[in-house]
Design an enzyme around this catalytic site. Structure first.
Site, PDB file in Angstrom:
ATOM      1  N   ASP A 133       0.843  -1.204   0.000  1.00  0.00           N
ATOM      2  CA  ASP A 133       0.000   0.000   0.000  1.00  0.00           C
ATOM      3  C   ASP A 133       0.885   1.265   0.000  1.00  0.00           C
ATOM      4  O   ASP A 133       2.118   1.155  -0.027  1.00  0.00           O
ATOM      5  CB  ASP A 133      -0.881  -0.113   1.265  1.00  0.00           C
ATOM      6  CG  ASP A 133      -2.168   0.672   1.193  1.00  0.00           C
ATOM      7  OD1 ASP A 133      -2.489   1.210   0.131  1.00  0.00           O
ATOM      8  OD2 ASP A 133      -2.877   0.744   2.230  1.00  0.00           O
ATOM      9  N   HIS A 134       0.242   2.432   0.060  1.00  0.00           N
ATOM     10  CA  HIS A 134       0.923   3.748   0.060  1.00  0.00           C
ATOM     11  C   HIS A 134       2.402   3.734   0.456  1.00  0.00           C
ATOM     12  O   HIS A 134       2.730   3.457   1.598  1.00  0.00           O
ATOM     13  CB  HIS A 134       0.237   4.683   1.060  1.00  0.00           C
ATOM     14  CG  HIS A 134      -1.195   4.932   0.776  1.00  0.00           C
ATOM     15  ND1 HIS A 134      -1.636   5.973   0.009  1.00  0.00           N
ATOM     16  CD2 HIS A 134      -2.303   4.251   1.159  1.00  0.00           C
ATOM     17  CE1 HIS A 134      -2.947   5.941  -0.068  1.00  0.00           C
ATOM     18  NE2 HIS A 134      -3.384   4.898   0.622  1.00  0.00           N
ATOM     19  N   ASP A 169       3.074   6.217  -3.843  1.00  0.00           N
ATOM     20  CA  ASP A 169       2.153   7.308  -3.530  1.00  0.00           C
ATOM     21  C   ASP A 169       2.890   8.640  -3.609  1.00  0.00           C
ATOM     22  O   ASP A 169       3.549   9.067  -2.665  1.00  0.00           O
ATOM     23  CB  ASP A 169       1.551   7.105  -2.130  1.00  0.00           C
ATOM     24  CG  ASP A 169       0.561   8.198  -1.784  1.00  0.00           C
ATOM     25  OD1 ASP A 169       0.443   9.172  -2.568  1.00  0.00           O
ATOM     26  OD2 ASP A 169      -0.091   8.103  -0.731  1.00  0.00           O
ATOM     27  N   GLU A 187      -2.761   9.512   6.118  1.00  0.00           N
ATOM     28  CA  GLU A 187      -1.743   9.097   5.155  1.00  0.00           C
ATOM     29  C   GLU A 187      -1.101  10.249   4.395  1.00  0.00           C
ATOM     30  O   GLU A 187       0.113  10.298   4.246  1.00  0.00           O
ATOM     31  CB  GLU A 187      -2.355   8.144   4.113  1.00  0.00           C
ATOM     32  CG  GLU A 187      -2.689   6.787   4.641  1.00  0.00           C
ATOM     33  CD  GLU A 187      -1.470   6.027   5.079  1.00  0.00           C
ATOM     34  OE1 GLU A 187      -0.521   5.946   4.288  1.00  0.00           O
ATOM     35  OE2 GLU A 187      -1.465   5.532   6.207  1.00  0.00           O
ATOM     36  N   HIS A 219      -9.392   8.312   4.166  1.00  0.00           N
ATOM     37  CA  HIS A 219      -9.169   7.098   4.963  1.00  0.00           C
ATOM     38  C   HIS A 219      -9.913   7.199   6.292  1.00  0.00           C
ATOM     39  O   HIS A 219      -9.969   8.265   6.894  1.00  0.00           O
ATOM     40  CB  HIS A 219      -7.679   6.918   5.259  1.00  0.00           C
ATOM     41  CG  HIS A 219      -6.860   6.567   4.059  1.00  0.00           C
ATOM     42  ND1 HIS A 219      -5.688   7.191   3.744  1.00  0.00           N
ATOM     43  CD2 HIS A 219      -7.045   5.628   3.093  1.00  0.00           C
ATOM     44  CE1 HIS A 219      -5.176   6.661   2.643  1.00  0.00           C
ATOM     45  NE2 HIS A 219      -5.991   5.711   2.221  1.00  0.00           N
ATOM     46  N   HIS A 247      -9.595   4.318  -2.967  1.00  0.00           N
ATOM     47  CA  HIS A 247      -9.049   4.305  -1.594  1.00  0.00           C
ATOM     48  C   HIS A 247     -10.116   4.733  -0.608  1.00  0.00           C
ATOM     49  O   HIS A 247     -11.088   5.385  -0.976  1.00  0.00           O
ATOM     50  CB  HIS A 247      -7.839   5.248  -1.493  1.00  0.00           C
ATOM     51  CG  HIS A 247      -6.591   4.618  -2.025  1.00  0.00           C
ATOM     52  ND1 HIS A 247      -5.584   4.163  -1.222  1.00  0.00           N
ATOM     53  CD2 HIS A 247      -6.230   4.320  -3.303  1.00  0.00           C
ATOM     54  CE1 HIS A 247      -4.638   3.620  -1.977  1.00  0.00           C
ATOM     55  NE2 HIS A 247      -5.008   3.704  -3.247  1.00  0.00           N
ATOM     56  N   GLY A 248      -9.896   4.370   0.651  1.00  0.00           N
ATOM     57  CA  GLY A 248     -10.835   4.787   1.696  1.00  0.00           C
ATOM     58  C   GLY A 248     -12.189   4.132   1.525  1.00  0.00           C
ATOM     59  O   GLY A 248     -13.224   4.773   1.680  1.00  0.00           O
ATOM     60  N   ASN A 258      -9.775  -0.414  -1.705  1.00  0.00           N
ATOM     61  CA  ASN A 258      -9.052  -0.669  -0.459  1.00  0.00           C
ATOM     62  C   ASN A 258      -9.980  -0.534   0.740  1.00  0.00           C
ATOM     63  O   ASN A 258     -10.729   0.449   0.848  1.00  0.00           O
ATOM     64  CB  ASN A 258      -7.929   0.357  -0.296  1.00  0.00           C
ATOM     65  CG  ASN A 258      -6.856   0.223  -1.347  1.00  0.00           C
ATOM     66  OD1 ASN A 258      -6.920  -0.653  -2.203  1.00  0.00           O
ATOM     67  ND2 ASN A 258      -5.871   1.090  -1.284  1.00  0.00           N
TER      68      ASN A 258
END
Ligand SMILES: O=C(CO)COP(=O)(O)O
Ligand SMILES: O=C[C@H](O)COP(=O)(O)O
Ligand SMILES: [Zn+2]
Ligand SMILES: [Zn+2]
Length: 340
Positions: free
Chosen positions: A95-96, A131, A169, A212, A249-250, A271
């Site tokens: 991830d990120h 990211d 993030e 997120h 995302h989120g 995600n």
């Protein structure tokens, strides 16, 4: 099934885009949350993606060791063994990864996979995320170009992000602003820099108000139509329908309507972390409160070994998380669609 090979992962992504569904990508931080994810996907008869964040990888190495490559490698090796026992295809993803962590995370992991591929094996992970949302777009895409070439050599898919995801993030906490929405110009610049798969395969986290975490209703304003605008503009110029493989995302706390609309515009990966974290921990809280005098040695008593054995509450935690993942597969329409 063995962990998805690069060919199987490519087929998973192609099929999702073609047939209009998406895979949940579940953050895991332990062998137990990994097992929960595998079980959740298997129970939904869905293929899926399991991912490790930089913090998750550090934690996986041992909370005092704190080595991201060690933790990510250990999780991936473990997954390569246990995934064999489930009838679904699972891809491993990281991830990120911001710029200051590339040298301690994505770059060494790419090198490990390049060496594996050179030795005739499959890569350790099937995809990695860069990211670059904290750096200017030009630098974001220039680093993406370099990483895409390294990923291509290892048969790995690169995920990149344009725009910003709200929350911890990317350091955008509490405020909702225009940075949370990717623009058509950003998308055009992405195709200029990276083409559309010809220079290596990538998936794109284009943002549409994503944040997120889970917030009270009204805080987050998702505008999935931003994804449609981006796909349509690039399609008009490059003559391909839904050119991008998009990442949402989120995912936690999103409504079914928002999810389905985003999927209809070419989202192939969503995600989910916060909701599955809660689904894992909730049954543990239940167990501890209900078995208070078993898990604690109250008033000089001896407690109850059956209550404080980590397996007794661990199984409940796994089940809770697996159920939440199966539910995500239904929301994303991947349930019942496992490849073979
Ligand atoms: O986007 C995520 C991980 O990259 C997960 O976000 P949530 O925790 O909001 O589900
Ligand atoms: O990107 C967001 C995920 O929820 C990862 O979170 P984390 O960095 O706390 O592991
Ligand atoms: Zn970001
Ligand atoms: Zn994210």
């Amino acid at each position: 099934m063995p962990i998805a090979t690069p060919e199987v992962y490519a087929e998973m992504l192609d099929r999702a885009k073609r047939e209009g569904f998406a895979y949940p990508a579940i953050n895991v931080t332990s062998s137990q949350t990994l097992n929960a994810a595998l079980r959740g996907f298997a129970e939904a008869e869905s293929d899926g993606i399991v991912q490790v964040s930089t913090g998750g990888a550090e934690y996986l190495s041992g909370s005092t060791v704190k080595d991201m490559v060690t933790g990510a490698t250990a999780l991936a090796e473990y997954a390569h063994v246990v995934a064999d026992k489930y009838p679904v295809n699972i891809a491993l993803h990281t991830d990120h990864c911001p710029k200051n962590k590339l040298d301690g995370f994505v770059r060494p992991l790419l090198k490990i996979s390049q060496e594996r591929v050179a030795a005739g094996q499959n890569p350790l992970f099937q995809s990695h995320m860069w990211d670059g949302s904290a750096v200017p777009l030009e630098e974001n895409l220039s680093i993406a170009t370099e990483l895409l070439e390294e990923a291509r050599k290892a048969n790995i898919v690169l995920e990149l992000e344009i725009g910003v995801v709200g929350g911890e993030e990317d350091g955008v906490v509490g405020e909702i602003n225009e940075k949370l929405y990717s623009t058509v110009e950003d998308a055009m610049a992405t195709v200029e820099a990276l083409a559309l798969g010809e220079r290596g395969r990538y998936i794109l986290a284009a943002t549409f108000g994503n944040v997120h975490g889970v917030y009270k209703p009204g805080h987050v304003k998702l505008r999935p139509e931003v994804l449609k605008d981006i796909q349509d503009a690039v399609a008009a110029k490059h003559g391909q329908e839904k050119p991008f493989y998009l990442v949402f995302h989120g995912g936690s706390g999103s409504t079914l309507e928002e999810i389905r609309e985003a999927v209809s515009y070419g989202v192939v990966k969503m995600n989910i972390d916060t909701d599955t974290q809660y689904a894992f921990t909730r049954p543990v809280a239940d167990h501890m409160f209900k078995n208070y005098d078993g898990v604690l040695k109250v008033d000089g008593d001896v407690g109850n070994k059956k209550s404080y054995d980590p397996r007794s509450w661990g199984k409940a935690a796994e089940q809770g998380m697996a159920e939440r993942i199966s539910h995500a597969c239904e929301n994303l329409l991947s349930a019942g669609k496992k490849l073979r």
